[in-house]
Every structure is written in structure tokens, then in C-alpha cells.
Design an enzyme around this catalytic site. Structure first.
Site, PDB file in Angstrom:
ATOM      1  N   HIS A   1      -8.642   2.664  -6.703  1.00  0.00           N
ATOM      2  CA  HIS A   1      -8.736   2.638  -5.247  1.00  0.00           C
ATOM      3  C   HIS A   1      -9.577   3.791  -4.683  1.00  0.00           C
ATOM      4  CE1 HIS A   1      -5.903  -0.475  -5.560  1.00  0.00           C
ATOM      5  NE2 HIS A   1      -4.798   0.209  -5.437  1.00  0.00           N
TER       6      HIS A   1
ATOM      7  N   LYS B   1      -5.625  -4.234 -11.868  1.00  0.00           N
ATOM      8  CA  LYS B   1      -5.560  -2.856 -12.303  1.00  0.00           C
ATOM      9  C   LYS B   1      -4.129  -2.559 -12.790  1.00  0.00           C
ATOM     10  CE  LYS B   1      -3.385  -0.766  -8.541  1.00  0.00           C
ATOM     11  NZ  LYS B   1      -2.339   0.234  -8.517  1.00  0.00           N
TER      12      LYS B   1
ATOM     13  N   LYS C   1     -10.367  -5.284   1.920  1.00  0.00           N
ATOM     14  CA  LYS C   1     -10.087  -4.893   3.299  1.00  0.00           C
ATOM     15  C   LYS C   1     -11.380  -4.817   4.106  1.00  0.00           C
ATOM     16  CE  LYS C   1      -5.921  -2.409   1.960  1.00  0.00           C
ATOM     17  NZ  LYS C   1      -5.005  -3.396   2.521  1.00  0.00           N
TER      18      LYS C   1
ATOM     19  N   LYS D   1       3.496   9.036  -2.569  1.00  0.00           N
ATOM     20  CA  LYS D   1       4.584   8.215  -2.052  1.00  0.00           C
ATOM     21  C   LYS D   1       5.588   9.093  -1.323  1.00  0.00           C
ATOM     22  CE  LYS D   1       4.179   4.417  -5.327  1.00  0.00           C
ATOM     23  NZ  LYS D   1       3.759   3.465  -4.274  1.00  0.00           N
TER      24      LYS D   1
ATOM     25  N   ASP E   1      -9.950  -4.945  -7.374  1.00  0.00           N
ATOM     26  CA  ASP E   1      -9.316  -3.843  -6.648  1.00  0.00           C
ATOM     27  C   ASP E   1      -9.090  -4.344  -5.232  1.00  0.00           C
ATOM     28  OD1 ASP E   1      -8.507  -1.610  -5.320  1.00  0.00           O
ATOM     29  OD2 ASP E   1     -10.110  -0.305  -6.007  1.00  0.00           O
ATOM     30  N   HIS E   2      -7.832  -4.624  -4.874  1.00  0.00           N
ATOM     31  CA  HIS E   2      -7.569  -5.283  -3.588  1.00  0.00           C
ATOM     32  C   HIS E   2      -7.959  -4.415  -2.397  1.00  0.00           C
ATOM     33  CE1 HIS E   2      -3.724  -3.037  -4.069  1.00  0.00           C
ATOM     34  NE2 HIS E   2      -3.814  -2.922  -2.762  1.00  0.00           N
TER      35      HIS E   2
ATOM     36  N   GLU F   1       1.618   6.730   1.477  1.00  0.00           N
ATOM     37  CA  GLU F   1       2.630   5.695   1.628  1.00  0.00           C
ATOM     38  C   GLU F   1       3.958   6.338   2.013  1.00  0.00           C
ATOM     39  OE1 GLU F   1       2.300   2.293  -1.385  1.00  0.00           O
ATOM     40  OE2 GLU F   1       1.539   4.022  -2.502  1.00  0.00           O
TER      41      GLU F   1
ATOM     42  N   ASP G   1      -2.377   5.379 -11.160  1.00  0.00           N
ATOM     43  CA  ASP G   1      -2.135   4.225 -10.307  1.00  0.00           C
ATOM     44  C   ASP G   1      -3.159   4.101  -9.192  1.00  0.00           C
ATOM     45  OD1 ASP G   1      -0.503   1.970  -9.499  1.00  0.00           O
ATOM     46  OD2 ASP G   1       0.162   3.194  -7.814  1.00  0.00           O
TER      47      ASP G   1
END
Length: 516
Positions: free
Chosen positions: A264, A172, A206, A364, A201-202, A240, A259
Site C-alpha cells: 500500500h 497481498k 480508490k 492500528k 493492491d486494493h 486505522e 502488511d
């Protein structure tokens, strides 16, 4: 490599994966000298190798412009894996992988380099007895996606012959708006069929995300109440504590919305809201996810102003350490209008979720690092308690924690012991680490393995990508037309701008408060 031994006291690192060895193949990594390769891909491949899930006929070919040889590339990765592996490195396992690592130097735009790469992959395949199966991982900047796939096509590297497969994993972000996503899909499908494309999509690697389907569809007590009759609203948070760090140049062209939201967070929305699939086949699951994304209400410009919030972090301190503002980060403009925080209210136009808002937030430099899905159930009828001291009832809430402490918590009310009728909140908290043991992983193991065996369930399909961008297009249009006036508008180590709290307060709700 010797066979690993597993016991309840010493579980497999990758317990969720089936014990089928992946297909024989060559993995080609474009951008092999970059951060993603050393921090995630190589440690993930090491974990797969340690669990004997890689075929004995397996090899890695790195492709990048860095001035490296096969031997210097191996030496560099040998240092990197010791630094970034989740646990101690088994030298025997790593040596097995190390002997199967190769390198080709070249430019992503250089046609001749792809012919050298094709020859090198062919030689590697012969040396390790690999029957022509290749997959290409595009760990590169998005501007190179189309060009690399085009060159793979022109060099013949993407052609499937005699039962041999070719697959391409694309990182991505996939496009930066609906128009660019459509254009990239068209460009890529001129070379590849949809079954060859793995949009990664990491987050979906999970364990807790994958277990969402088991939680919902494998337990008879949850699915009957998973709808508008019992659920008041849903909150999805991806917070984050870090800033943009060294990614200022990328972030200036992206921002928090591009992003995080279309990939996600929309993946989490679709898994939370989808209907039961007819099977766990890839397209059956993705069909239901796509329906959710197509059902997202498209807001008018006026609704965008009322249902979206954007923010940018100011400076501050955490544990006595000073933290710069976003505009003070490297490669960020001094007057940048890029958002580092987004909050959205979404509505899904279908029978199950009518009138149930989904609140999303990501940012963030927030107060805690966490990703979670909070299901807020409706109040129970209060009439039974009207003549008791109970002033209000505890509402039931289920929290699905995705990171860092993967688990599920369920809150309900119980009577406080004593002669007076009083209610107190009780929380049942399940932690994957405590119950199943520690399963260290990077989040990429499952996704790489699935590509090697041809399972696209956890990868986005073209229509899913475009549906997500379609829902966000009005937001992007309004934000482009009306630049923010009050940036920076939230202090570092906070929970974001006050307007995000007001977004829920207008609906008589509040964000779930968590402690760092």
C-alpha cells in the site's frame, strides 16, 4: 438488465470507468467461502453489473473446501450481498448475477479437484456462450499462492490457446521478504507469463489514488513545483482506529510493516514521486514507478535504528468503550513482539527528490481512521516581511485525502483584514463527494474491470515487488536481531509511540496533526 440512466444529479456509481463492456469471461474465485468474497468481491461485481460493465457472457465459479452446492452457495451470497452492498440491492440486477454463480468443492492441494474445476468451467462457458476467457482470483492465504498456480498449470487451466486469455489475480502480501518474493515470482513464472499475472493492491482502486496522476500531470501549475527545489518533505499516513480484530493469527506472522509498507504505502510513494510517463500504457506507468522503488536508499543497520520506529498498542478506551491491548486479542501470544505501528524515514536517490525526506507511518488503534499524502512546501523567503508584525510565514501544504473523505486540500497564507500587517492560514478544500456526488464503491470494481479488459496499469509488476522488499530488508534484519524491549509502547486511540514524534523532531519537523 436495463440500461442505467445517469445525470449530473444522479451520477454513475463508477463514473471513473470507461463505458466499454468488459470482455466475456469466467471468474474463478479460490477461497470463495471466505470474507473477501462476500465483503468485497461480490459487492464489486454487483456494482459492475448494475452499471452494465459486465459482459452478457459472464459467469462466476467459486472454489473452496466448504460443504456447499451451487444452490446453497447462491443462497448464501444472496444474503451476503444485501448485508455488504454499498447501497440498496436491485433485485433484477442481482438475479442476473445469481443465475451465473456456480460452485466446485475441493482442496487447494488436490490435483483431482482442479480437473473437476476445469470441467465445470468448460460447462459453464458453453452454457453462457463464453469463448474460453478465464481469470482466477486467489482470495486465499499467501501459503497457497504457489501451489494453486502450479496446479492450474498442471491441469492445463492456465494455457492460452486460439486467442483465449488466462489471468491470475494474486492478493497481498506477495512474499514476506526479498528472498520469499523472488522465490514466489520464480515459481509463478514457471506457469504464467508476466502479462498473465495481476498482483492486486486494493488501495489503487480508490479514486483519489488514480487521480494522483491527473493532479500531477494534467495541471500545469503543479508539476513545475513538484521537486526538491520547492518541496520540503512528504508525509504519508495510513491510520486505522480498529485493532487486529479476528486477524490475530495472520498478524502474528506479518506485523504492520509487512502488511502495509511494501504494498500500500510504497505504491503511494511511487505514484507521488515518479517521473511523467511517456503514456498511460501499463508498462510506461509501471516503468516510472519501478524507477522510484529502485532509487530508495538502502539504510545501514545504524541508519535503521535512527530512521525507523515500531510500536504495539496497549489497552485503552474510546467513547467510553474499553479496548483490549494487542496481546489480549484472540490468537495473539501473551508476550508478542509483533509491531502494530511503523514509522519510517525514506530517502530517494534521484535528481528530483535528493535531500527530500519521505516520512511514512501506519498503525492500528490510532486516534483517527485516515489515509493521506501531505506535501509540505518550503518556506517563502522572509526578508520582505522583516519590518512587519509577522513573526513567521504560513507554509504551503497540499493534502491528498484517500480515505475516508476523498479529496484535496491546499493551504496558503493570506493577509488578515485590518490596518496591521498580519498573516493567517487559508485552506481551499475540495471533496469528491461534494463536487461530483456520492459514488459508492468497494475499491475493487476498477481492479476487477481492468483485469477483464487486460489493463495492468494498477497492478504491481515483479520488479516493483522485489524493489520494495529490497529497500525493507535491512529493517527486517535489524528488527529480527534486536527484539523490541518496551512493547506495548502506545495507548489505544493515540497517534502512536513518542519515538515517532522524535523521528521528525530531530529533523526540525512534526507530523501533521489531524482531529478524528
Amino acid at each position: 438488465m436495463s440500461e442505467p440512466t445517469h445525470s449530473p444529479e444522479h451520477p454513475s456509481q463508477l463514473e471513473g470507468l470507461p463505458h466499454r463492456v468488459a470482455d466475456p469471461c469466467v471468474m474463478v474465485i479460490f477461497g470463495a467461502s471466505g470474507d473477501l468474497t462476500k465483503r468485497k468481491l461480490i459487492p464489486a461485481l454487483y456494482n459492475l453489473g448494475k452499471e452494465n460493465l459486465l459482459s452478457r457472457s459472464f459467469a462466476i465459479v467459486g472454489f473452496a473446501s466448504a460443504d456447499l452446492t451451487c444452490e446453497s452457495f447462491r443462497e448464501q451470497l444472496s444474503k451476503d450481498v444485501k448485508q455488504f452492498a454499498i447501497g440498496p440491492v436491485d433485485e433484477e440486477v442481482w438475479d442476473w448475477i445469481r443465475r451465473r454463480i456456480y460452485y466446485v468443492r475441493g482442496s487447494f492441494e488436490e490435483a483431482q479437484a482442479y480437473l473437476r474445476l476445469k470441467d465445470a468451467v468448460g460447462e459453464v462457458s458453453k452454457e453462457h456462450g463464453i469463448p474460453g476467457n478465464h481469470f482466477y482470483y486467489l482470495a486465499v492465504a499467501p501459503r497457497f499462492f504457489g501451489a494453486i498456480v502450479k496446479q492450474l498449470g498442471e491441469s492445463g487451466s492456465a494455457r492460452e490457446d486460439d486467442g483465449q486469455w488466462r489471468r491470475v489475480i494474486i492478493e497481498k502480501p506477495f512474499g514476506r521478504d526479498l528472498e520469499s518474493a523472488r522465490s514466489l515470482n520464480v515459481q509463478i513464472r514457471e506457469v504464467l507469463s508476466e502479462r498473465q499475472i495481476y498482483r492486486i493492491d486494493h488501495y489503487l482502486g480508490k479514486e483519489t489514488v488514480q487521480n494522483l496522476m491527473v493532479l500531477r500531470f494534467g495541471n500545469g501549475i503543479f508539476e513545475p513545483i513538484w521537486n526538491r527545489r520547492y518541496i520540503d518533505h512528504v508525509q504519508i499516513t495510513a491510520a486505522e482506529t480498529v485493532g487486529v480484530e479476528r486477524r490475530g493469527g495472520y498478524y502474528e506472522t506479518s506485523g504492520a510493516l509487512r502488511d502495509m509498507i511494501p504494498n500500500h504505502l510504497f505504491q503511494l510513494v511511487s505514484l507521488t514521486a515518479m517521473e511523467p510517463p511517456i503514456s498511460f500504457r501499463a508498462d510506461a506507468v509501471r516503468d516510472e514507478q519501478a524507477k522510484v522503488l529502485h532509487a530508495l536508499q538502502t539504510p545501514s543497520p545504524e541508519e535503521v535504528l535512527a530512521t525507523t520506529v515500531r510500536g504495539q498498542y496497549a489497552g485503552g478506551s474510546l467513547n467510553g468503550q474499553p479496548m483490549p491491548s494487542y496481546r489480549e486479542e484472540p490468537d495473539v501470544a501473551e508476550t508478542s513482539a509483533t509491531e502494530t505501528y511503523v514509522a519510517l524515514k525514506l530517502m530517494i536517490d534521484n535528481w528530483r527528490w535528493a535531500d527530500v525526506p519521505f516520512y511514512l507511518r501506519t498503525g492500528k488503534r490510532l486516534a483517527a481512521r485516515m489515509t493521506e499524502i501531505a506535501i509540505q512546501f518550503k518556506h517563502a523567503p522572509f526578508m520582505l516581511f522583516r519590518d512587519t508584525p509577522i513573526a513567521s510565514l504560513t507554509t504551503n501544504q497540499m493534502v491528498i485525502r484517500i480515505q475516508p473523505d476523498e479529496g484535496i486540500a491546499l493551504r496558503f497564507g493570506a493577509k488578515v483584514p485590518g490596518p496591521i500587517m498580519r498573516q493567517g492560514p487559508v485552506e481551499m478544500d475540495f471533496s469528491y463527494r461534494d463536487h461530483f456526488g456520492s459514488n459508492p464503491a468497494t475499491g475493487y470494481e476498477r481492479l476487477l474491470y481492468d483485469c477483464m479488459v487486460g489493463d495492468q496499469t494498477l497492478f504491481q509488476r515483479a520488479d516493483m515487488v522485489e524493489a520494495g522488499w529490497r529497500a525493507l530488508t535491512p529493517v527486517l534484519d535489524v528488527w529480527k536481531a534486536l527484539p523490541p524491549r518496551a512493547f506495548p509502547n502506545y495507548p489505544a486511540a493515540s497517534w502512536g509511540p513518542k519515538e515517532a514524534d522524535e523521528l521528525l523532531e530531530r529533523d526540525g519537523r512534526a507530523w501533521r496533526r489531524t482531529t478524528p
